[in-house]
Design a protein around this motif. Structure first.
Motif, short mmCIF file in Angstrom:
data_model
loop_
_atom_site.label_atom_id
_atom_site.label_comp_id
_atom_site.label_asym_id
_atom_site.label_seq_id
_atom_site.Cartn_x
_atom_site.Cartn_y
_atom_site.Cartn_z
N ALA A 180 9.20 66.06 -72.01
CA ALA A 180 8.66 64.70 -71.94
C ALA A 180 9.07 64.05 -70.63
N ALA B 249 6.59 62.81 -67.31
CA ALA B 249 6.52 61.42 -66.85
C ALA B 249 6.18 61.39 -65.35
N GLU C 249 11.23 54.85 -73.03
CA GLU C 249 9.96 55.58 -72.88
C GLU C 249 10.10 57.02 -73.36
N ALA D 101 8.23 58.99 -76.46
CA ALA D 101 7.50 60.24 -76.20
C ALA D 101 7.90 61.37 -77.16
#
Length: 117
Positions: free
Chosen positions: A33, A37, A46, A50
C-alpha cells in the motif's frame, strides 16, 4: 557499517530485508500500500485506510515492529526505528496536519528486486 542511514545502498537493504523474511501477509499489504502511494509517500492514516485498519495506530505498530527487525538485521540501534525504512515530511497544516511517511528509495529498489512489489 555506514555512519548514516542514507549511506546504505540497495544491496545493503537487499541483504537486510532477506534476513527479515518471511514477511507476514499484513506486513506485505502495508508495504505494498505504501509503495502504491504517490511517490511512496502517505500518512499513517492513509495507509491504515488502504489496508483496512481502524486508525493510524495499527500502521505505527506494524511498521514499528518491522523496522525493529530491520534494525536488528543491520545490527543498528536507532532512537526512531522507523528511520531505517522511512523519511518524514512535516505536516501541511492546510491539508490535514499529519506527518507523511516517505519510503526510502533504497528500500523500494531492494523490495522490487526481492519480488515483494
Amino acid at each position: 557499517m555506514p555512519e548514516t542511514i542514507d549511506a546504505y545502498t540497495k544491496n545493503d537493504y537487499l541483504e537486510a530485508l532477506r534476513k527479515c523474511e518471511p514477511i507476514a501477509d499484513h506486513e506485505m499489504r502495508l508495504f505494498r500500500a505504501h509503495y502504491s502511494a504517490d511517490d511512496q509517500t502517505a500518512t499513517a492514516t492513509e495507509l491504515a485506510q488502504a489496508v483496512g485498519y481502524k486508525n493510524y495506530s495499527g500502521v505505527n505498530l506494524q511498521y514499528g515492529r518491522f523496522a525493529g527487525r530491520l534494525c536488528e538485521a543491520f545490527n543498528r540501534d536507532l532512537p526512531t526505528k522507523l528511520e531505517i525504512l522511512l523519511t518524514f515530511k512535516k505536516p501541511d497544516r492546510a491539508k490535514n496536519g499529519h506527518w507523511r511517511f516517505v519510503m526510502r528509495q533504497q528500500v523500494v529498489e531492494a523490495a522490487r528486486d526481492l519480488g515483494w512489489l
